[in-house]
Design a protein around this motif. Structure first.
Motif, PDB file in Angstrom:
ATOM      1  N   LEU A 191      52.305  42.256  58.544  1.00  0.00           N
ATOM      2  CA  LEU A 191      51.189  43.116  58.661  1.00  0.00           C
ATOM      3  C   LEU A 191      52.800  44.558  58.505  1.00  0.00           C
ATOM      4  N   CYS A 192      52.240  45.086  57.660  1.00  0.00           N
ATOM      5  CA  CYS A 192      53.723  46.024  57.656  1.00  0.00           C
ATOM      6  C   CYS A 192      52.779  47.770  57.268  1.00  0.00           C
ATOM      7  N   GLU A 193      52.366  48.725  58.528  1.00  0.00           N
ATOM      8  CA  GLU A 193      50.940  48.883  58.090  1.00  0.00           C
ATOM      9  C   GLU A 193      51.935  50.877  57.920  1.00  0.00           C
ATOM     10  N   ASP A 194      50.891  52.102  57.351  1.00  0.00           N
ATOM     11  CA  ASP A 194      51.226  53.154  57.271  1.00  0.00           C
ATOM     12  C   ASP A 194      52.490  53.356  56.627  1.00  0.00           C
ATOM     13  N   LEU A 195      52.368  52.965  55.831  1.00  0.00           N
ATOM     14  CA  LEU A 195      53.982  52.993  54.733  1.00  0.00           C
ATOM     15  C   LEU A 195      53.803  54.192  54.396  1.00  0.00           C
ATOM     16  N   ASN A 196      54.295  55.749  54.771  1.00  0.00           N
ATOM     17  CA  ASN A 196      54.032  56.567  54.004  1.00  0.00           C
ATOM     18  C   ASN A 196      55.358  56.669  52.897  1.00  0.00           C
ATOM     19  N   VAL A 197      55.216  57.084  51.617  1.00  0.00           N
ATOM     20  CA  VAL A 197      55.568  57.605  50.422  1.00  0.00           C
ATOM     21  C   VAL A 197      55.760  58.309  50.289  1.00  0.00           C
ATOM     22  N   VAL A 198      57.500  59.255  50.254  1.00  0.00           N
ATOM     23  CA  VAL A 198      57.285  60.636  49.622  1.00  0.00           C
ATOM     24  C   VAL A 198      58.105  59.848  48.186  1.00  0.00           C
ATOM     25  N   PHE A 199      57.014  61.263  47.594  1.00  0.00           N
ATOM     26  CA  PHE A 199      57.290  60.964  45.566  1.00  0.00           C
ATOM     27  C   PHE A 199      59.099  62.426  45.565  1.00  0.00           C
ATOM     28  N   ASP A 200      59.811  62.257  44.762  1.00  0.00           N
ATOM     29  CA  ASP A 200      60.259  62.322  44.183  1.00  0.00           C
ATOM     30  C   ASP A 200      59.765  63.785  43.274  1.00  0.00           C
ATOM     31  N   GLY A 201      59.318  65.197  43.671  1.00  0.00           N
ATOM     32  CA  GLY A 201      58.391  66.390  42.906  1.00  0.00           C
ATOM     33  C   GLY A 201      57.541  65.743  41.620  1.00  0.00           C
ATOM     34  N   VAL A 202      57.500  65.720  40.807  1.00  0.00           N
ATOM     35  CA  VAL A 202      56.425  65.177  39.890  1.00  0.00           C
ATOM     36  C   VAL A 202      56.222  63.553  39.278  1.00  0.00           C
ATOM     37  N   THR A 203      57.442  63.638  39.291  1.00  0.00           N
ATOM     38  CA  THR A 203      57.789  62.599  38.752  1.00  0.00           C
ATOM     39  C   THR A 203      56.523  60.955  39.866  1.00  0.00           C
ATOM     40  N   GLY A 204      57.078  60.036  38.726  1.00  0.00           N
ATOM     41  CA  GLY A 204      55.490  58.698  39.821  1.00  0.00           C
ATOM     42  C   GLY A 204      56.276  58.001  40.586  1.00  0.00           C
ATOM     43  N   ASN A 205      57.839  58.531  41.132  1.00  0.00           N
ATOM     44  CA  ASN A 205      58.965  58.060  42.177  1.00  0.00           C
ATOM     45  C   ASN A 205      58.562  58.324  43.294  1.00  0.00           C
ATOM     46  N   GLY A 206      58.829  57.285  44.262  1.00  0.00           N
ATOM     47  CA  GLY A 206      58.845  57.477  45.600  1.00  0.00           C
ATOM     48  C   GLY A 206      59.621  56.168  46.840  1.00  0.00           C
ATOM     49  N   LYS A 207      59.545  56.598  47.931  1.00  0.00           N
ATOM     50  CA  LYS A 207      60.147  55.848  49.075  1.00  0.00           C
ATOM     51  C   LYS A 207      59.865  56.224  50.231  1.00  0.00           C
ATOM     52  N   LEU A 208      59.499  55.152  51.061  1.00  0.00           N
ATOM     53  CA  LEU A 208      59.345  55.292  52.626  1.00  0.00           C
ATOM     54  C   LEU A 208      60.529  56.993  53.022  1.00  0.00           C
ATOM     55  N   THR A 209      59.668  57.707  53.930  1.00  0.00           N
ATOM     56  CA  THR A 209      60.550  58.823  54.382  1.00  0.00           C
ATOM     57  C   THR A 209      61.263  57.942  55.223  1.00  0.00           C
ATOM     58  N   ASP A 210      62.917  59.257  54.718  1.00  0.00           N
ATOM     59  CA  ASP A 210      63.811  58.608  55.461  1.00  0.00           C
ATOM     60  C   ASP A 210      64.538  57.127  55.210  1.00  0.00           C
ATOM     61  N   ASN A 211      63.352  56.393  54.967  1.00  0.00           N
ATOM     62  CA  ASN A 211      64.558  55.155  53.609  1.00  0.00           C
ATOM     63  C   ASN A 211      64.853  54.515  55.130  1.00  0.00           C
ATOM     64  N   LYS A 212      63.206  54.459  56.527  1.00  0.00           N
ATOM     65  CA  LYS A 212      64.216  53.897  57.962  1.00  0.00           C
ATOM     66  C   LYS A 212      63.585  52.533  57.417  1.00  0.00           C
ATOM     67  N   PRO A 213      63.948  51.085  57.698  1.00  0.00           N
ATOM     68  CA  PRO A 213      63.794  49.839  57.682  1.00  0.00           C
ATOM     69  C   PRO A 213      62.648  49.762  58.705  1.00  0.00           C
ATOM     70  N   MET A 214      61.546  48.975  59.071  1.00  0.00           N
ATOM     71  CA  MET A 214      60.649  49.540  59.948  1.00  0.00           C
ATOM     72  C   MET A 214      60.421  48.055  60.562  1.00  0.00           C
ATOM     73  N   ASP A 215      60.336  47.422  61.967  1.00  0.00           N
ATOM     74  CA  ASP A 215      59.331  45.989  62.377  1.00  0.00           C
ATOM     75  C   ASP A 215      58.325  45.898  61.533  1.00  0.00           C
ATOM     76  N   CYS A 216      58.044  44.644  61.381  1.00  0.00           N
ATOM     77  CA  CYS A 216      56.381  44.168  60.624  1.00  0.00           C
ATOM     78  C   CYS A 216      56.003  43.256  61.721  1.00  0.00           C
TER      79      CYS A 216
END
Length: 285
Positions: free
Chosen positions: A256-281
């Motif tokens: 379980l990799c929970e609460d993955l907050n994806v931040v989008f780049d402007g109006v595009t449909g592309n996003g990634k994790l906040t600060d792009n930090k690894p997390m333990d599941c």
């Protein structure tokens, strides 16, 4: 001479002959049998003489009951309760034997499992989500999105290999709304080995093997997207085998990799994790 003439006389009465015979037999013995005549003995004290009209001498003519000392033997009596109790005892013995065998088998298996656990000390692999991103995220005119996740998987066991035989990966929105699913390639972790693997999922509401995302869920994601970010969950269901020599054990794991907050780049449909930090599941078995 006179007696001889008397015997020769045919007209002599029988009574005179019997009296004459009695006088000639002073011993009192019967001329026919030679036994002495019966004598009338008095009955024993307390017991009246038996009567010929009753079935056997032990019958008491005064009280009309059998003498306990001479009564007939009792008839055979079949004790059904005793027979039933004996049958129940046999059944109980068989049940106790079966129960003892089952307890012995459980005890042996439990002891073997404990000893094996103490010797091998199996541990669950560790999963770390190194990166998670979303591309082509659109809610109108139809819902489409692509997800990609990179994992680092470590085998902490010093005596066991781990074989991931089947892996199913899913993306959830709001913890319980599934929006995409896909199968991952199997992998094998050698003793103490660490590997990297990747998963890719797509959603377009038209795929045959993809879950259908409801309109209400799409509207909620669109509303949250206007705020700049959307929260997802990435989950793996793994059917694995732990093996060491002849010893093997099947095990199901949920990653379980929970609460993955994806931040989008402007109006595009592309996003990634906040600060792009690894997390333990979290791994559950």
């Amino acid at each position: 001479m006179a007696s001889q003439s008397d015997q020769d006389q045919p007209g002599k009465e029988p009574g005179n002959s019997s009296s004459s015979d009695a006088n000639q037999n002073p011993s009192g013995q019967s001329p026919a049998t030679g036994y002495p005549p019966t004598m009338g003995y008095p009955p024993a004290m307390g017991y009246p003489p038996g009567q010929p009209g009753y079935p056997y001498p032990g019958y008491n003519q005064y009280h009309h009951q059998q003498n306990p000392y001479t009564q007939a033997p009792p008839a055979y009596y079949y004790d059904s309760q005793a027979a039933c109790h004996q049958q129940q005892s046999k059944s109980s013995g068989v049940a106790r034997g079966i129960l003892s065998a089952v307890i012995l088998v459980v005890f042996v298996m439990g002891t073997t499992t404990i000893l094996t656990w103490l010797v091998l000390r199996p541990q669950i692999p560790r999963f770390r989500l190194e990166a998670f991103s979303v591309s082509n995220f659109n809610t109108k005119p139809g819902f489409t999105a692509n997800w990609e996740g990179n994992f680092t998987i470590e085998n902490p066991n010093h005596k066991l290999k781990v074989h991931a035989d089947e892996i199913e990966c899913s993306v959830y929105y709001k913890q319980d709304e599934i929006v995409a699913s896909a199968a991952m390639a199997p992998f094998t972790l050698d003793i103490g080995e660490t590997i990297m693997t990747q998963t890719k999922l797509s959603a377009n509401n038209t795929g045959y093997d993809q879950p259908v995302v409801g309109a209400a869920v799409v509207d909620d994601m669109a509303e949250e997207r206007r705020g700049g970010s959307v929260s997802f969950s990435l989950r793996l269901m793994i059917w694995s085998t732990f093996k060491s020599g002849w010893w093997t054990r099947r095990c199901g794991m949920r990653v379980l990799c929970e609460d993955l907050n994806v931040v989008f780049d402007g109006v595009t449909g592309n996003g990634k994790l906040t600060d792009n930090k690894p997390m333990d599941c979290i791994v559950r078995v």
